[in-house]
Scaffold this active site. Sequence first.
Site, PDB file in Angstrom:
ATOM      1  N   VAL A  12       0.830  -1.206   0.000  1.00 57.60           N
ATOM      2  CA  VAL A  12       0.000   0.000   0.000  1.00 57.60           C
ATOM      3  C   VAL A  12       0.868   1.260   0.000  1.00 57.60           C
ATOM      4  O   VAL A  12       0.599   2.218  -0.734  1.00 57.60           O
ATOM      5  CB  VAL A  12      -0.964   0.002   1.204  1.00 57.60           C
ATOM      6  CG1 VAL A  12      -1.734   1.320   1.277  1.00 57.60           C
ATOM      7  CG2 VAL A  12      -1.929  -1.168   1.126  1.00 57.60           C
ATOM      8  N   GLN A  34      14.358  -0.999   3.505  1.00 60.99           N
ATOM      9  CA  GLN A  34      14.607  -0.027   2.454  1.00 60.99           C
ATOM     10  C   GLN A  34      13.551  -0.190   1.358  1.00 60.99           C
ATOM     11  O   GLN A  34      13.160  -1.302   1.020  1.00 60.99           O
ATOM     12  CB  GLN A  34      16.003  -0.232   1.863  1.00 60.99           C
ATOM     13  CG  GLN A  34      16.363   0.708   0.731  1.00 60.99           C
ATOM     14  CD  GLN A  34      16.354   2.177   1.142  1.00 60.99           C
ATOM     15  OE1 GLN A  34      15.324   2.841   1.021  1.00 60.99           O
ATOM     16  NE2 GLN A  34      17.479   2.650   1.654  1.00 60.99           N
ATOM     17  N   VAL A  47       9.630   1.481  13.901  1.00 60.37           N
ATOM     18  CA  VAL A  47       8.626   2.242  14.642  1.00 60.37           C
ATOM     19  C   VAL A  47       8.779   2.062  16.145  1.00 60.37           C
ATOM     20  O   VAL A  47       8.252   2.853  16.937  1.00 60.37           O
ATOM     21  CB  VAL A  47       7.211   1.836  14.170  1.00 60.37           C
ATOM     22  CG1 VAL A  47       6.823   0.465  14.711  1.00 60.37           C
ATOM     23  CG2 VAL A  47       6.176   2.874  14.578  1.00 60.37           C
ATOM     24  N   TYR A 131      -4.352  -9.684  15.676  1.00 57.36           N
ATOM     25  CA  TYR A 131      -4.225  -8.553  14.759  1.00 57.36           C
ATOM     26  C   TYR A 131      -5.360  -7.557  15.001  1.00 57.36           C
ATOM     27  O   TYR A 131      -5.123  -6.354  15.187  1.00 57.36           O
ATOM     28  CB  TYR A 131      -4.247  -9.040  13.314  1.00 57.36           C
ATOM     29  CG  TYR A 131      -4.316  -7.913  12.310  1.00 57.36           C
ATOM     30  CD1 TYR A 131      -3.256  -7.024  12.159  1.00 57.36           C
ATOM     31  CD2 TYR A 131      -5.451  -7.732  11.519  1.00 57.36           C
ATOM     32  CE1 TYR A 131      -3.320  -5.992  11.249  1.00 57.36           C
ATOM     33  CE2 TYR A 131      -5.523  -6.696  10.600  1.00 57.36           C
ATOM     34  CZ  TYR A 131      -4.463  -5.828  10.467  1.00 57.36           C
ATOM     35  OH  TYR A 131      -4.542  -4.792   9.568  1.00 57.36           O
ATOM     36  N   LYS A 135      -5.076  -3.745  16.626  1.00 59.37           N
ATOM     37  CA  LYS A 135      -5.538  -2.569  15.873  1.00 59.37           C
ATOM     38  C   LYS A 135      -6.567  -1.778  16.683  1.00 59.37           C
ATOM     39  O   LYS A 135      -6.564  -0.541  16.684  1.00 59.37           O
ATOM     40  CB  LYS A 135      -6.136  -3.001  14.535  1.00 59.37           C
ATOM     41  CG  LYS A 135      -5.119  -3.329  13.464  1.00 59.37           C
ATOM     42  CD  LYS A 135      -4.356  -2.079  13.014  1.00 59.37           C
ATOM     43  CE  LYS A 135      -3.489  -2.333  11.808  1.00 59.37           C
ATOM     44  NZ  LYS A 135      -2.747  -1.127  11.372  1.00 59.37           N
ATOM     45  N   VAL A 198      -6.508  -1.536  -4.317  1.00 62.94           N
ATOM     46  CA  VAL A 198      -5.444  -0.688  -3.764  1.00 62.94           C
ATOM     47  C   VAL A 198      -5.426   0.708  -4.396  1.00 62.94           C
ATOM     48  O   VAL A 198      -5.127   1.708  -3.730  1.00 62.94           O
ATOM     49  CB  VAL A 198      -4.069  -1.375  -3.914  1.00 62.94           C
ATOM     50  CG1 VAL A 198      -3.670  -1.510  -5.378  1.00 62.94           C
ATOM     51  CG2 VAL A 198      -3.009  -0.645  -3.113  1.00 62.94           C
ATOM     52  N   GLY A 199      -5.771   0.813  -5.675  1.00 63.15           N
ATOM     53  CA  GLY A 199      -5.812   2.113  -6.317  1.00 63.15           C
ATOM     54  C   GLY A 199      -6.825   3.047  -5.699  1.00 63.15           C
ATOM     55  O   GLY A 199      -6.627   4.270  -5.647  1.00 63.15           O
TER      56      GLY A 199
END
Length: 318
Positions: A12, A34, A47, A131, A135, A198-199
Amino acid sequence: MKITIIGGSGFVGTRLLKLLEESSCTLQNIDKRQSLSYPKITTVANVLDKEKLVSSLAGTDVVVLLAAEHRDDVSPVSLYYDVNVGGMRNTLKAMEANGIKRIVFTSSVAVYGLNKKCPDENHPADPFNHYGKSKWEAEQVLQKWYQTHSDWNINIIRPTVIFGEHNRGNVYNLLRQISSGKFLMVGNGNNKKSMAYVGNIVAFLEFLITEKTAGYNVYNYVDQPDFTMNELVEHVSKVLKIHIPTTHFPLWLGMSGGYCFDLLAFLSRRKQTISSVRVKKFCATTQFSGEKMLQSGFKAPYTLGEGLAKTLEFEFYN
């Protein structure tokens, strides 16, 4: 405006950077890996490293927090909470240290749990796995933060399952199975599945950055209208120009086969591609309300059918 994406080296994040580079914004990516596509604007940092976050976020106006542990097989499970919840706390503290007051956070419809009837943003949270629980805890950290930082702008997006070119997730596996010609339809095929291309996801993230600049906002993201499994198979057949058998097997027969694979997995101590749980999930209706997103003024650049066609043509046709 300087936009920093935390966790932008993945699926994403790479698409979002590609979209945002067309604007006049200054971009930065912070990721533990990277970026193969954007190495020049990437700062390699975890993070969990608060001090590195503080120094790396200097001059930023908006933070987009994508970083997360999301795989089903993360071990130890404490990593979900270390990264998804602890990473949120570190990000907020690093933002405060730099005077940054805008954040866009990608949560998940996993906060609602399983077998809920088209939940909207006001539906009670009931996550069933680590998960989803992590969240939801991260969202609660944001809620509590906003109580003492009411001048901040916090936007939360809860996307359903995301698919698209270069992704190898659950939707890709389903499309690959359907297009292989060895697909077996279990059940009547009228169950609907919410999906997100995704777009459209990255376009909505850009919309939140540019248009939702005040307050605390939460949105589900779903590409609508949803397809039934029958419609999905028909669409794959049409796009790829192949005949896909449409024989339907009753649920009881599919579950029986799933239980046989469960037994095989137990005896062999090896995971199988088919299981009773996967058969049950396949036949279940998994829908989420996207009404609030539709009323926000956002216009998705692609229909669900167009997103599926672009993915199918890229992955299986070209």
